[in-house]
Design a protein around this motif. Structure first.
Motif, PDB file in Angstrom:
ATOM      1  N   ASP A 283      10.523  13.618   7.837  1.00 30.35           N
ATOM      2  CA  ASP A 283      10.206  14.589   6.781  1.00 30.35           C
ATOM      3  C   ASP A 283      11.483  15.104   6.100  1.00 30.35           C
ATOM      4  O   ASP A 283      12.581  15.008   6.654  1.00 30.35           O
ATOM      5  CB  ASP A 283       9.464  15.793   7.386  1.00 30.35           C
ATOM      6  N   ASP A 284      11.270  15.657   4.926  1.00 28.08           N
ATOM      7  CA  ASP A 284      12.359  16.303   4.192  1.00 28.08           C
ATOM      8  C   ASP A 284      12.537  17.710   4.775  1.00 28.08           C
ATOM      9  O   ASP A 284      12.084  18.698   4.203  1.00 28.08           O
ATOM     10  CB  ASP A 284      11.987  16.348   2.698  1.00 28.08           C
ATOM     11  N   LEU A 285      13.190  17.784   5.914  1.00 26.16           N
ATOM     12  CA  LEU A 285      13.232  19.051   6.660  1.00 26.16           C
ATOM     13  C   LEU A 285      14.018  20.143   5.940  1.00 26.16           C
ATOM     14  O   LEU A 285      13.720  21.318   6.086  1.00 26.16           O
ATOM     15  CB  LEU A 285      13.821  18.821   8.060  1.00 26.16           C
ATOM     16  N   ASN A 286      15.054  19.760   5.186  1.00 24.59           N
ATOM     17  CA  ASN A 286      15.838  20.798   4.496  1.00 24.59           C
ATOM     18  C   ASN A 286      15.361  21.032   3.058  1.00 24.59           C
ATOM     19  O   ASN A 286      15.968  21.792   2.318  1.00 24.59           O
ATOM     20  CB  ASN A 286      17.333  20.469   4.530  1.00 24.59           C
ATOM     21  N   LYS A 287      14.245  20.365   2.701  1.00 24.40           N
ATOM     22  CA  LYS A 287      13.571  20.594   1.411  1.00 24.40           C
ATOM     23  C   LYS A 287      14.495  20.420   0.204  1.00 24.40           C
ATOM     24  O   LYS A 287      14.439  21.207  -0.740  1.00 24.40           O
ATOM     25  CB  LYS A 287      12.954  22.012   1.364  1.00 24.40           C
ATOM     26  N   GLY A 289      14.513  17.523  -1.464  1.00 24.10           N
ATOM     27  CA  GLY A 289      13.940  16.452  -2.268  1.00 24.10           C
ATOM     28  C   GLY A 289      14.381  15.058  -1.859  1.00 24.10           C
ATOM     29  O   GLY A 289      13.965  14.079  -2.471  1.00 24.10           O
ATOM     30  N   ARG A 290      15.243  14.980  -0.839  1.00 26.94           N
ATOM     31  CA  ARG A 290      15.699  13.670  -0.370  1.00 26.94           C
ATOM     32  C   ARG A 290      15.513  13.604   1.135  1.00 26.94           C
ATOM     33  O   ARG A 290      15.520  14.629   1.814  1.00 26.94           O
ATOM     34  CB  ARG A 290      17.199  13.486  -0.667  1.00 26.94           C
ATOM     35  N   ILE A 291      15.351  12.383   1.630  1.00 25.74           N
ATOM     36  CA  ILE A 291      15.289  12.220   3.082  1.00 25.74           C
ATOM     37  C   ILE A 291      16.529  11.447   3.491  1.00 25.74           C
ATOM     38  O   ILE A 291      16.669  10.259   3.180  1.00 25.74           O
ATOM     39  CB  ILE A 291      13.985  11.513   3.497  1.00 25.74           C
TER      40      ILE A 291
END
Ligand SMILES: [Ca+2]
Length: 358
Positions: A283-287, A289-291
């Motif tokens: 998931d994009d844990l830090n939000k 927009g990138r993984i």
């Protein structure tokens, strides 16, 4: 479905799976017959909402040099092996009771018991309850292993391969496992801690049931503590995806991995988060927009912070950060007993980097 529903479902599954009789006192199970009965009544009766089962009990249990506060905990034993455990809490007057449907239970004193595992391998719940106005329980799932001889390269047709004869650096972590836990279709959903199930740790090699797995109590508690801390930090995560838990020596060899990979001893896990969306990818844990590796750093920085606390010292081990894997960036954690760091490291962390075994 509430967590309590899941909990009850698992207990039912455990019973149906022939794991033993679980004491169900105080738990009202709704059968299909009673649902029909309720439907037939003219005035609907509002059922009391089921509360989610607490993840932590109002006490802890100490066993094998570990301490677990979790409402579901696990211990690994050989057939006939003895275990001493103790209930601890901040209240010295707390009263406890223990129930075990199999094996031999002996009370040592007000808060200490010994239990001898049955001779037959399998999963046997031992329930420890703290009495009071708000009773609180810990179900200790005793996983009684199937004995394994080092000369055997398979158990019941399940390929194991051969363990290195000598432990690395004479560290007992690398001793050849005396036994493995049998995993069947019926018992694979058995909870080991509130957020982790037996089936999650099975080797990814192609093979049918029954399968066999090497597990370690310290790793299970470490994963549960990390997950709890991630949730405390604001991430809503039900479990870590375990990309690689146990690896049989046969599978490890096929990966051309190092001979002493800790995964073969069940003390290591490669983890990522796949909660939202559930797409079999990190998931994009830090939000942002990138993984990418920064999302693995979200996990590793939580672990690095925990590493600096006294409570977490029993869980000392490796922390590796990987930029890419089959399911995106991931983190390796283990309980080897000393610090080892490699790969992408957590932000703001100036810790040592050592050459390490993965
Ligand atoms: Ca990201």
């Amino acid at each position: 479905m509430t967590r309590r529903h899941i909990h009850i479902g698992l207990m039912v599954a455990a019973i149906l799976g022939g794991l033993g009789v679980w004491r169900m006192s105080g738990v009202q199970l709704t059968t299909s017959a009673s649902v029909e009965d309720q439907t037939a009544q003219a005035a609907p009766v509002a059922a009391a909402p089921l509360q989610p089962a607490p993840l932590r009990a109002r006490f802890s249990i100490r066993y094998k040099g570990l301490e677990s506060p979790f409402s579901v905990s696990s211990v690994l034993l050989m057939p006939g092996e003895g275990l001493t455990f103790e209930a601890v809490s901040d209240s010295p007057s707390a009263v406890y009771s223990v129930e075990a449907v199999s094996g031999l239970l002996t009370q040592q004193d007000a808060s200490q018991w010994s239990w001898t595992a049955p001779l037959q391998s399998g999963i046997y719940p031992v329930q420890i309850t703290r009495a009071g106005a708000l009773p609180s329980s810990i179900t200790l799932n005793a996983l009684v292993k199937m004995p394994h001889r080092p000369s055997q390269s398979a158990i019941n047709g399940y390929p194991i391969g051969y363990y290195p004869k000598r432990p690395y650096r004479n560290n007992p972590v690398y001793l050849i496992p005396e036994g493995l836990v049998e995993v069947t279709e019926a018992n694979q959903d058995t909870p080991l801690t509130p957020h982790f199930r037996l089936g999650q740790f099975v080797c990814k090699q192609e093979a049918g049931f029954p399968k066999y797995v090497v597990l370690n109590e310290r790793l299970l508690l470490k994963l549960e503590l990390i997950l709890e801390e991630m949730n405390r930090a604001g991430h809503r995560i039900d479990t870590f995806q375990i990309m690689s838990g146990y690896r049989t020596p046969a599978y490890n060899k096929s990966l051309k991995n190092v001979q002493y990979s800790l995964h073969q001893w069940g003390v290591a896990a490669d983890i990522y988060v796949d909660q939202s969306p559930r797409d079999e990818f990190m998931d994009d844990l830090n939000k942002d927009g990138r993984i990418d590796y920064r999302d693995a750093q979200v996990i590793s920085s939580v672990i690095a912070r925990m590493d600096q606390t006294a409570d977490f010292q029993p869980y000392k081990g490796g922390l590796g950060g990987y930029k890419t894997g089959k399911f995106g960036p991931f983190v390796h954690v283990d309980v080897r007993g000393w610090d080892a760091r490699w790969g992408v490291q957590p932000k703001l962390q100036s810790g040592v980097t050592t050459v390490a075994l993965r």
